[in-house]
Design an enzyme around this catalytic site. Structure first.
Site, PDB file in Angstrom:
ATOM      1  N   HIS A 265      24.664  44.392 -28.930  1.00  0.00           N
ATOM      2  CA  HIS A 265      24.824  43.601 -27.796  1.00  0.00           C
ATOM      3  C   HIS A 265      26.494  42.766 -28.680  1.00  0.00           C
ATOM      4  O   HIS A 265      25.852  42.961 -29.881  1.00  0.00           O
ATOM      5  CB  HIS A 265      24.659  42.388 -26.451  1.00  0.00           C
ATOM      6  CG  HIS A 265      23.899  40.833 -26.838  1.00  0.00           C
ATOM      7  ND1 HIS A 265      23.627  39.923 -26.416  1.00  0.00           N
ATOM      8  CD2 HIS A 265      23.647  40.926 -28.257  1.00  0.00           C
ATOM      9  CE1 HIS A 265      22.689  39.294 -27.119  1.00  0.00           C
ATOM     10  NE2 HIS A 265      23.276  39.790 -28.468  1.00  0.00           N
TER      11      HIS A 265
ATOM     12  N   CYS B 205      27.445  36.513 -33.540  1.00  0.00           N
ATOM     13  CA  CYS B 205      26.974  37.870 -32.487  1.00  0.00           C
ATOM     14  C   CYS B 205      28.203  37.766 -31.881  1.00  0.00           C
ATOM     15  O   CYS B 205      28.421  38.571 -30.684  1.00  0.00           O
ATOM     16  CB  CYS B 205      26.504  35.940 -31.588  1.00  0.00           C
ATOM     17  SG  CYS B 205      25.016  35.728 -31.206  1.00  0.00           S
TER      18      CYS B 205
ATOM     19  N   HIS C 263      25.209  44.001 -32.783  1.00  0.00           N
ATOM     20  CA  HIS C 263      23.657  43.552 -33.884  1.00  0.00           C
ATOM     21  C   HIS C 263      22.738  43.516 -32.315  1.00  0.00           C
ATOM     22  O   HIS C 263      22.780  43.625 -30.608  1.00  0.00           O
ATOM     23  CB  HIS C 263      23.922  42.423 -34.002  1.00  0.00           C
ATOM     24  CG  HIS C 263      23.863  40.747 -33.273  1.00  0.00           C
ATOM     25  ND1 HIS C 263      24.949  40.806 -32.667  1.00  0.00           N
ATOM     26  CD2 HIS C 263      22.516  40.202 -32.114  1.00  0.00           C
ATOM     27  CE1 HIS C 263      24.213  39.640 -31.448  1.00  0.00           C
ATOM     28  NE2 HIS C 263      23.258  39.518 -31.132  1.00  0.00           N
TER      29      HIS C 263
ATOM     30  N   HIS D 262      18.193  42.964 -30.514  1.00  0.00           N
ATOM     31  CA  HIS D 262      17.279  42.289 -30.763  1.00  0.00           C
ATOM     32  C   HIS D 262      16.152  42.947 -30.248  1.00  0.00           C
ATOM     33  O   HIS D 262      16.213  44.514 -29.268  1.00  0.00           O
ATOM     34  CB  HIS D 262      17.433  41.425 -30.001  1.00  0.00           C
ATOM     35  CG  HIS D 262      18.944  40.482 -29.839  1.00  0.00           C
ATOM     36  ND1 HIS D 262      18.571  39.009 -30.742  1.00  0.00           N
ATOM     37  CD2 HIS D 262      19.980  40.233 -29.194  1.00  0.00           C
ATOM     38  CE1 HIS D 262      18.980  38.043 -30.997  1.00  0.00           C
ATOM     39  NE2 HIS D 262      20.659  38.836 -30.140  1.00  0.00           N
TER      40      HIS D 262
ATOM     41  N   ASP E   4      16.269  49.621 -22.371  1.00  0.00           N
ATOM     42  CA  ASP E   4      16.279  50.166 -23.896  1.00  0.00           C
ATOM     43  C   ASP E   4      16.785  51.525 -24.687  1.00  0.00           C
ATOM     44  O   ASP E   4      17.330  52.413 -24.280  1.00  0.00           O
ATOM     45  CB  ASP E   4      15.074  50.294 -23.261  1.00  0.00           C
ATOM     46  CG  ASP E   4      13.975  50.136 -24.914  1.00  0.00           C
ATOM     47  OD1 ASP E   4      14.032  49.880 -25.387  1.00  0.00           O
ATOM     48  OD2 ASP E   4      12.804  52.068 -24.622  1.00  0.00           O
ATOM     49  N   HIS E   5      17.255  50.522 -25.698  1.00  0.00           N
ATOM     50  CA  HIS E   5      17.835  51.468 -26.695  1.00  0.00           C
ATOM     51  C   HIS E   5      19.016  52.041 -25.627  1.00  0.00           C
ATOM     52  O   HIS E   5      19.825  52.598 -26.853  1.00  0.00           O
ATOM     53  CB  HIS E   5      17.349  52.432 -26.854  1.00  0.00           C
ATOM     54  CG  HIS E   5      16.074  52.519 -27.979  1.00  0.00           C
ATOM     55  ND1 HIS E   5      14.922  51.803 -27.809  1.00  0.00           N
ATOM     56  CD2 HIS E   5      15.792  52.727 -29.236  1.00  0.00           C
ATOM     57  CE1 HIS E   5      13.969  52.200 -28.322  1.00  0.00           C
ATOM     58  NE2 HIS E   5      14.359  52.330 -29.877  1.00  0.00           N
TER      59      HIS E   5
ATOM     60  N   GLU F  11      15.247  35.865 -26.140  1.00  0.00           N
ATOM     61  CA  GLU F  11      16.467  37.007 -27.031  1.00  0.00           C
ATOM     62  C   GLU F  11      15.672  36.485 -28.410  1.00  0.00           C
ATOM     63  O   GLU F  11      15.572  37.478 -28.826  1.00  0.00           O
ATOM     64  CB  GLU F  11      17.531  36.377 -27.022  1.00  0.00           C
ATOM     65  CG  GLU F  11      18.951  36.770 -27.456  1.00  0.00           C
ATOM     66  CD  GLU F  11      20.232  36.554 -27.328  1.00  0.00           C
ATOM     67  OE1 GLU F  11      20.895  37.421 -26.890  1.00  0.00           O
ATOM     68  OE2 GLU F  11      20.324  35.095 -27.843  1.00  0.00           O
TER      69      GLU F  11
HETATM   70 NI    NI Z   1      22.447  37.956 -30.127  1.00  0.00          NI
END
Ligand code: NI
Length: 137
Positions: free
Chosen positions: A17, A36, A42, A44, A82-83, A127
């Site tokens: 995100h 961010c 980036h 998570h 996901d992904h 997160e």
């Molecule tokens: Ni983040």
């Protein structure tokens, strides 16, 4: 006598995100979101904990069938998030800054539509090891 219980199922997903508000200047975005706000995003490894509340059914001994909760969560979380790049790949985040708070809120809305009315109690979005959000509608 009411026998209210809370059942929780956990699921993980990996996603990217970028925290950025188009309405703000580049400088303001950097100031608010720091790293961010990185242009190319980036990622998570997120953990989601979904809690459903209700009375223990006398016949089944359950509040809600965890198998059904698992399949709803798999569809929404594994298939939907996901992904993925949340900003670019997930329609629910069009115009929504994918902060942990907003991810929890979007997940709540998606789950609430698929679960019996009033059953959803809490969505926890973890997160990082130290940062998590609890959302209760
Ligand atoms: Ni983040």
């Amino acid at each position: 006598m009411t026998r209210k219980a809370f059942i929780t199922r956990r699921m993980t997903f990996s996603a990217g995100h970028r925290l950025h508000n188009d309405a703000l200047s580049a400088e303001e975005n950097r100031r608010i979101y720091g790293k961010c706000n990185n242009v190319n995003g980036h990622g998570h490894n997120f953990t989601v904990e979904v809690t459903v509340a209700g009375e223990i059914d006398a016949r089944t001994g359950m509040v809600f069938n965890l198998r059904d909760l698992k399949s709803v969560m798999a569809e929404i979380i594994e298939d939907g998030l996901d992904h993925k790049n949340l900003n670019l790949d997930v329609p629910a985040f069009q115009g929504v800054i994918p902060t942990a708070e907003n991810i929890a809120s979007v997940l709540w809305a998606m789950l609430a539509r698929r679960l019996p009315e009033g059953a959803l109690h809490e969505v926890k979005l973890i997160e990082t090891e130290n940062n998590f959000v609890t959302y209760r509608g």
